[in-house]
Design a protein around this motif. Structure first.
Motif, PDB file in Angstrom:
ATOM      1  N   LEU A  85      83.780  11.043  50.260  1.00  0.00           N
ATOM      2  CA  LEU A  85      81.887  10.640  50.425  1.00  0.00           C
ATOM      3  C   LEU A  85      81.632   9.369  49.463  1.00  0.00           C
ATOM      4  O   LEU A  85      81.206   8.852  49.084  1.00  0.00           O
ATOM      5  CB  LEU A  85      81.174  12.186  49.652  1.00  0.00           C
ATOM      6  CG  LEU A  85      80.051  12.032  49.753  1.00  0.00           C
ATOM      7  CD1 LEU A  85      79.369  11.242  51.076  1.00  0.00           C
ATOM      8  CD2 LEU A  85      79.421  13.478  49.515  1.00  0.00           C
ATOM      9  N   ILE A  86      82.519   9.553  48.026  1.00  0.00           N
ATOM     10  CA  ILE A  86      82.015   8.575  46.867  1.00  0.00           C
ATOM     11  C   ILE A  86      82.683   6.783  46.855  1.00  0.00           C
ATOM     12  O   ILE A  86      81.762   6.506  47.057  1.00  0.00           O
ATOM     13  CB  ILE A  86      82.605   9.107  45.209  1.00  0.00           C
ATOM     14  CG1 ILE A  86      82.391  10.226  44.624  1.00  0.00           C
ATOM     15  CG2 ILE A  86      83.056   8.460  44.048  1.00  0.00           C
ATOM     16  CD1 ILE A  86      83.218  11.055  43.639  1.00  0.00           C
ATOM     17  N   ILE A  87      83.596   7.293  47.654  1.00  0.00           N
ATOM     18  CA  ILE A  87      84.109   6.068  48.059  1.00  0.00           C
ATOM     19  C   ILE A  87      82.969   5.400  49.206  1.00  0.00           C
ATOM     20  O   ILE A  87      82.655   4.316  48.884  1.00  0.00           O
ATOM     21  CB  ILE A  87      85.472   5.741  48.420  1.00  0.00           C
ATOM     22  CG1 ILE A  87      86.233   6.231  47.553  1.00  0.00           C
ATOM     23  CG2 ILE A  87      85.939   4.676  49.372  1.00  0.00           C
ATOM     24  CD1 ILE A  87      87.741   6.300  47.849  1.00  0.00           C
ATOM     25  N   THR A 104      69.081   1.788  45.218  1.00  0.00           N
ATOM     26  CA  THR A 104      68.085   2.455  43.506  1.00  0.00           C
ATOM     27  C   THR A 104      68.409   3.799  42.971  1.00  0.00           C
ATOM     28  O   THR A 104      68.704   3.674  42.122  1.00  0.00           O
ATOM     29  CB  THR A 104      66.563   3.006  44.144  1.00  0.00           C
ATOM     30  OG1 THR A 104      66.808   3.296  45.244  1.00  0.00           O
ATOM     31  CG2 THR A 104      65.516   1.836  43.722  1.00  0.00           C
ATOM     32  N   ASN A 105      68.982   4.929  43.846  1.00  0.00           N
ATOM     33  CA  ASN A 105      69.953   5.652  44.011  1.00  0.00           C
ATOM     34  C   ASN A 105      71.211   6.463  45.186  1.00  0.00           C
ATOM     35  O   ASN A 105      70.817   5.772  45.997  1.00  0.00           O
ATOM     36  CB  ASN A 105      68.978   6.697  43.867  1.00  0.00           C
ATOM     37  CG  ASN A 105      68.067   6.847  44.494  1.00  0.00           C
ATOM     38  OD1 ASN A 105      67.706   6.516  45.256  1.00  0.00           O
ATOM     39  ND2 ASN A 105      68.134   8.153  44.845  1.00  0.00           N
ATOM     40  N   VAL A 106      71.946   6.750  44.647  1.00  0.00           N
ATOM     41  CA  VAL A 106      72.541   7.615  45.787  1.00  0.00           C
ATOM     42  C   VAL A 106      73.235   8.824  45.820  1.00  0.00           C
ATOM     43  O   VAL A 106      73.267   8.638  44.021  1.00  0.00           O
ATOM     44  CB  VAL A 106      74.434   6.760  44.796  1.00  0.00           C
ATOM     45  CG1 VAL A 106      75.825   7.225  46.474  1.00  0.00           C
ATOM     46  CG2 VAL A 106      74.235   5.165  45.400  1.00  0.00           C
ATOM     47  N   GLU A 125      73.887  10.942  42.054  1.00  0.00           N
ATOM     48  CA  GLU A 125      73.354  12.278  41.674  1.00  0.00           C
ATOM     49  C   GLU A 125      74.787  12.988  42.543  1.00  0.00           C
ATOM     50  O   GLU A 125      74.898  12.466  43.715  1.00  0.00           O
ATOM     51  CB  GLU A 125      71.752  12.592  41.990  1.00  0.00           C
ATOM     52  CG  GLU A 125      71.038  11.760  41.352  1.00  0.00           C
ATOM     53  CD  GLU A 125      69.106  12.105  42.678  1.00  0.00           C
ATOM     54  OE1 GLU A 125      69.790  13.503  42.754  1.00  0.00           O
ATOM     55  OE2 GLU A 125      69.213  11.915  42.345  1.00  0.00           O
ATOM     56  N   PHE A 126      75.213  13.500  41.720  1.00  0.00           N
ATOM     57  CA  PHE A 126      76.591  15.063  41.822  1.00  0.00           C
ATOM     58  C   PHE A 126      75.729  16.135  42.850  1.00  0.00           C
ATOM     59  O   PHE A 126      75.308  17.072  41.627  1.00  0.00           O
ATOM     60  CB  PHE A 126      77.488  14.537  41.298  1.00  0.00           C
ATOM     61  CG  PHE A 126      78.899  13.637  41.055  1.00  0.00           C
ATOM     62  CD1 PHE A 126      79.281  13.234  41.577  1.00  0.00           C
ATOM     63  CD2 PHE A 126      77.717  12.637  40.224  1.00  0.00           C
ATOM     64  CE1 PHE A 126      79.434  11.741  41.511  1.00  0.00           C
ATOM     65  CE2 PHE A 126      78.430  10.918  39.510  1.00  0.00           C
ATOM     66  CZ  PHE A 126      78.860  10.578  40.683  1.00  0.00           C
ATOM     67  N   GLY A 132      78.174  15.393  52.942  1.00  0.00           N
ATOM     68  CA  GLY A 132      77.106  14.720  52.711  1.00  0.00           C
ATOM     69  C   GLY A 132      76.428  13.528  52.684  1.00  0.00           C
ATOM     70  O   GLY A 132      76.646  13.862  50.610  1.00  0.00           O
ATOM     71  N   GLY A 133      75.373  12.037  52.544  1.00  0.00           N
ATOM     72  CA  GLY A 133      74.864  12.136  51.278  1.00  0.00           C
ATOM     73  C   GLY A 133      74.177  10.719  51.203  1.00  0.00           C
ATOM     74  O   GLY A 133      73.982  10.115  52.871  1.00  0.00           O
ATOM     75  N   PHE A 134      73.711   9.610  50.669  1.00  0.00           N
ATOM     76  CA  PHE A 134      72.602   9.214  51.180  1.00  0.00           C
ATOM     77  C   PHE A 134      72.407   7.119  50.399  1.00  0.00           C
ATOM     78  O   PHE A 134      72.843   8.351  48.550  1.00  0.00           O
ATOM     79  CB  PHE A 134      71.627   8.998  51.897  1.00  0.00           C
ATOM     80  CG  PHE A 134      70.307   9.855  50.276  1.00  0.00           C
ATOM     81  CD1 PHE A 134      70.127   8.793  50.015  1.00  0.00           C
ATOM     82  CD2 PHE A 134      70.944  11.135  50.548  1.00  0.00           C
ATOM     83  CE1 PHE A 134      68.970   9.511  49.138  1.00  0.00           C
ATOM     84  CE2 PHE A 134      69.622  11.829  49.792  1.00  0.00           C
ATOM     85  CZ  PHE A 134      69.009  10.746  48.747  1.00  0.00           C
ATOM     86  N   ALA A 135      72.616   6.232  50.118  1.00  0.00           N
ATOM     87  CA  ALA A 135      72.887   5.514  49.057  1.00  0.00           C
ATOM     88  C   ALA A 135      70.788   4.588  49.785  1.00  0.00           C
ATOM     89  O   ALA A 135      71.176   3.864  50.913  1.00  0.00           O
ATOM     90  CB  ALA A 135      73.608   4.074  49.333  1.00  0.00           C
TER      91      ALA A 135
END
Length: 424
Positions: A85-87, A104-106, A125-126, A132-135
């Motif tokens: 997910l980080i990659i 602006t943020n991830v 932000e961890f 899941g996640g978003f940039a």
């Protein structure tokens, strides 16, 4: 007409904020929806230690059986999922910045924030739940934005697929470090698999809830209308301002509001953010005036007016005028009819109750707000108010504890100095 939450019983006139929260389709407020999802995640979390015990027991008692190793490798797939997910999100961020977009943020995962860092001028932000996640990115210049949006959406899957491809080289060469360890634990292969899965899965075009996959964003990119792109330039300054407000950089937030007003001088969203920035900068008279102006725009949504009303109430309480405290009560009542679940609304309501010496009603509100808020600055405010409540109840140990919590959350919060005064 108002809607009642079937779980906690809270009522609100903001009907669209409610969702079906159980198998019967009963309406749940946003706070209960989050708690329900958290309970679901908590239940799922128990699967991991149970599965780990089963796999280790299986390997211990029957190492020749592949079942234990299969379960252990499956668990490893989820553990390595966070690294993938980080990659993935880094791929979006790097591609966006390379193409001249403002990233602006991830966000990595969801739930409570356990770590926040700033790297590449991007806020990372961890979250506690590693799924899941978003940039978030926005245009600085308009030319070629559709192409840039397409490529930035592709950047995440591309990063995963590149890592998987590079990791396949040593396997093909038969490198020793790619072979299983501790028996049949396939570390290298599983990490390759998580990247391959993340890359391919995110290329499938579909929408989950309100979140489109990268594949869906890539399909939409060529059809973004010109007026949408122009609107994104204004949204950029709104988002920049939001980040500055969260980080306590109120003067910077005010500058960003002025930049946005060059594009849309009368934008109420910018006016609302300016009021919050003025409040944070302790310019309470100006904050009250700006927020009142937004509140009086009847064409705004119920929620937008309620949030401005909340700013008016807090500014009034900080100005320490009895007439304004009465007005703060009117605005707080309005807010609690619209967004009673909101942590900021609960905080301002608790502040008003403490001011009226109704401390026993204020304390549960603040504890409830703390459970739902992860940002350090608002948490510092909540702890300050709990310290003030403890002082009014002559509970010196609780007062000192909450004051320490406030300093730990945000050492430079202006409310700390105000709360320290009663003890001197």
């Amino acid at each position: 007409m108002s809607t009642r939450c079937a779980n906690c019983g809270v009522e609100s006139e903001l009907d669209e904020a409610f969702e079906a929260g159980n198998q019967f389709g009963h309406p749940y407020c946003p706070s209960c929806i989050l708690k329900t999802r958290g309970e679901d995640v908590t239940a799922v979390k128990w699967v991991f230690p149970i599965a780990l015990v089963i796999s280790v027991a299986g390997i211990w008692f029957n190492p020749e059986d592949d079942t234990g190793w299969a379960i252990l490798n499956t668990l490893l797939f989820y553990v390595f999922g966070y690294a993938s997910l980080i990659i993935h999100e880094a791929g979006h961020a790097i591609m966006g910045k390379a193409l001249g977009l403002r990233v602006t943020n991830v966000q990595l995962g969801f739930g409570r924030t356990f770590m926040m860092v700033k790297a590449m001028d991007v806020r990372w932000e961890f979250k506690m739940i590693p799924f899941g996640g978003f940039a978030r990115y926005i245009p600085i210049d308009l030319p070629w934005f559709r192409t840039k949006d397409f490529l930035t959406s592709f950047g995440g899957p591309l990063a995963n697929l590149l890592v998987a491809w590079i990791m396949s080289w040593p396997i093909q060469a038969g490198a020793e470090f790619t072979k299983p360890v501790f028996g049949e634990l396939h570390l290298w292969h599983v990490f390759l698999g998580t990247n391959l899965f993340s890359g391919l899965w995110n290329l499938i075009p579909y929408v989950s809830g309100n979140q489109p996959t990268d594949g869906m964003l890539m399909l939409r990119a060529p059809f973004i209308r010109d007026e949408q792109i122009k609107k994104l330039r204004l949204i950029r300054w709104q988002m920049e301002c939001d980040l500055s407000l969260e980080e306590g950089e109120f003067d910077k937030a005010l500058q960003q509001v002025e930049e946005g007003r060059k594009l849309a001088p009368d934008d109420p969203e910018l006016a609302s953010r300016k009021a919050r920035a003025l409040l944070g900068a302790q310019r309470f008279d100006e904050a009250r005036s700006e927020a009142l102006g937004v509140y009086e725009i009847e064409s705004l949504s119920l929620e937008a007016r309620a949030r401005s009303s909340n700013t008016v109430a807090e500014a009034n309480l900080q100005l320490d005028d009895e007439k304004l405290v009465h007005e703060a009560g009117f605005h707080s009542n309005h807010v609690m009819r619209i967004i009673p679940w909101d942590p900021e609304a609960k905080t301002v309501r608790a502040h008003l109750l403490i001011r009226k010496d109704e401390v026993d009603e204020a304390i549960p509100l603040l504890h409830s707000a703390l459970e739902e808020e992860s940002e350090p600055r608002p948490r510092a405010m909540m702890h300050c108010l709990l310290a003030l409540a403890a002082h009014k109840k002559s509970d010196q140990s609780a007062y000192q504890a909450e004051l320490s919590n406030a300093r730990a959350a945000q050492p430079d919060h202006f409310m700390i100095a105000k709360v320290e005064k009663p003890a001197t």
